[in-house]
Design a protein around this motif. Sequence first.
Motif, mmCIF file in Angstrom:
data_model
loop_
_atom_site.group_PDB
_atom_site.id
_atom_site.type_symbol
_atom_site.label_atom_id
_atom_site.label_comp_id
_atom_site.label_asym_id
_atom_site.label_seq_id
_atom_site.Cartn_x
_atom_site.Cartn_y
_atom_site.Cartn_z
ATOM 1 N N UNK A 70 -6.520 -15.957 21.929
ATOM 2 C CA UNK A 70 -5.748 -15.053 21.081
ATOM 3 C C UNK A 70 -5.130 -14.026 22.026
ATOM 4 N N UNK A 71 -3.876 -14.210 22.386
ATOM 5 C CA UNK A 71 -3.272 -13.364 23.415
ATOM 6 C C UNK A 71 -1.801 -13.124 23.113
ATOM 7 N N UNK A 72 -1.505 -11.920 22.644
ATOM 8 C CA UNK A 72 -0.148 -11.542 22.272
ATOM 9 C C UNK A 72 0.541 -10.671 23.328
ATOM 10 N N UNK A 73 -0.067 -10.542 24.500
ATOM 11 C CA UNK A 73 0.452 -9.658 25.546
ATOM 12 C C UNK A 73 1.903 -9.984 25.900
ATOM 13 N N UNK A 74 2.198 -11.264 26.058
ATOM 14 C CA UNK A 74 3.537 -11.664 26.493
ATOM 15 C C UNK A 74 4.638 -11.264 25.536
ATOM 16 N N UNK A 75 4.280 -11.054 24.250
ATOM 17 C CA UNK A 75 5.273 -10.663 23.255
ATOM 18 C C UNK A 75 5.524 -9.156 23.236
ATOM 19 N N UNK A 76 4.755 -8.412 24.024
ATOM 20 C CA UNK A 76 4.812 -6.952 23.958
ATOM 21 C C UNK A 76 5.369 -6.318 25.234
ATOM 22 N N UNK A 77 5.857 -7.139 26.168
ATOM 23 C CA UNK A 77 6.505 -6.616 27.373
ATOM 24 C C UNK A 77 7.885 -6.103 26.981
ATOM 25 N N UNK A 78 8.102 -4.825 27.176
ATOM 26 C CA UNK A 78 9.374 -4.216 26.763
ATOM 27 C C UNK A 78 10.377 -4.126 27.904
ATOM 28 N N UNK A 79 9.894 -4.162 29.151
ATOM 29 C CA UNK A 79 10.775 -4.117 30.319
ATOM 30 C C UNK A 79 10.183 -5.027 31.383
ATOM 31 N N UNK B 151 7.227 3.058 31.627
ATOM 32 C CA UNK B 151 6.518 2.030 30.877
ATOM 33 C C UNK B 151 7.335 0.749 30.765
ATOM 34 N N UNK B 152 6.614 -0.366 30.806
ATOM 35 C CA UNK B 152 7.243 -1.662 30.601
ATOM 36 C C UNK B 152 6.537 -2.465 29.527
ATOM 37 N N UNK B 153 5.602 -1.807 28.812
ATOM 38 C CA UNK B 153 4.770 -2.500 27.837
ATOM 39 C C UNK B 153 4.648 -1.649 26.585
ATOM 40 N N UNK B 154 4.814 -2.284 25.407
ATOM 41 C CA UNK B 154 4.734 -1.597 24.113
ATOM 42 C C UNK B 154 3.308 -1.703 23.578
#
Length: 488
Positions: A282-291, A3-6
């Motif tokens: 409304x897009x928070x995806x970029x803040x949730x990339x963990x790797x 996984x690379x996304x939280x």
Amino acid sequence: MINGFDNDKYLKIQSEHIQERIAKFGHKLYLELGGKLFDDHHASRVLPGFQPDSKLRMFQKLKDQLEIVIVISAVDIEKNKVRADLGITYDMDVLRLREEFMNLGFMVGSVCVTHYNGQISADAFRKKLERLGIDVYYHYLIEGYPSNVDLIASDEGFGRNDYIKTTRPLVIVTAPGPGSGKMAVCLSQLYNENRRGVEAGYAKFETFPVWNLPLKHPVNIAYEAATADLNDVNMIDPFHLEAYDKTAVNYNRDIEIFPVLNTLFEGIYGENPYKSPTDMGVNMVGFCISDDEVCRRASNNEIIRRYFTALNALARGEGNDSEVNKIQLLFKQAKIDISYRPCVGAARQRAEKEGVPCSAIELSDGTIITAGTTPLLGPSSALILNVVKHLAGIDHDVKLIPQEMIEPIQHTKLNYLRGHNPRLHSDEVLVALSVLSTTDPRCRAALEKLPDLQGCQCHSTVMLGEVDQKIFKKLGVGLTCDPAKKKR
């Protein structure tokens, strides 16, 4: 899958920001849903860890306050456009989406047919829906859209469209795929609500492009590859840069339509609450990339996957050269080519050596497993057997499915079902393994390894049939195929 996304973080902060946006427009909010409310497989491919039903889970908490309008373009109805990930036409998907939403307890108020210009197929579709008791509205082509702002925001533009009757404060506008005209539907509703004395707001729930990632980040390039047939282009949002002196990524259609939205809001509220197209989202995806590296790698694979999909469509007479050429240009932007995908070279190398169609899969640890066509098995079914044996620690020479079991299946296919290809498809191999697993612990161990294929990358040197493609999709395998047809 690595996984690379939280996803949990995403659910939390995305929900919070949607609630804030609803509160900003107290009486009524039209929320354009970019991408898919569920089955968002593109997002799950480029952001490993993103769950395809994430958006759905967020909105279930608000389902008593919302209703859904499903949008479909008359142009897509006319050309029988197919949703690539499901293999069904957009008009069929409208009915599927409606049923799925209603089964989950959501209210589906109506269907809106956009880009209408008297298409006979659209009229037939409307009659079909109305026979099912579904309210249908037409939105018409507007000359000069989106640049002719004065005409668009007038009684001869949006004012000519059917007014979609809605009853709840939150209206989600969604569609089977991109290019359906969702934003125009929202803006048309704002115009017509205002004519009726209703104050309404607009926001956009868009996943891609990711505004706070670099313009040439593979995640954003993969979005361009996914919409190559629409010729969408990611751009630096000039309005955002001017208003805040900050770089943000958006795409051409939102930037082109922003003057229309600006005019509408100024007419309704006296001023526009949004300074840029990026503000609308409304897009928070970029803040949730963990790797980031995991997501870059997955996105590069997706760009290549889209390239092979376009090549396959061209080989079937369904695609066009411009789509293929655009993705080739995106290769240069991402600084990759098909050799980035190790399974492609491995499958082709074995096929060249053996002179038969072959396949290869790259496992999460980088191991490459290959398989070739045999008299009993096709390249996909042989590959599945090889890989589950490897994962279960079973010797490659072990025949999990005995020949005396395969031969009766082949006999039935050829003699009773009038088939031409005696080789077992992947679904038939899995059924055979399932039957044998009740008495053979090795077959049971092999089947238990199927979940480990989630997120793996696979390539075939021939275009696989629909059955085999669906099996790989259900297993979560990223499949590509050379645009060559199998020989019987």
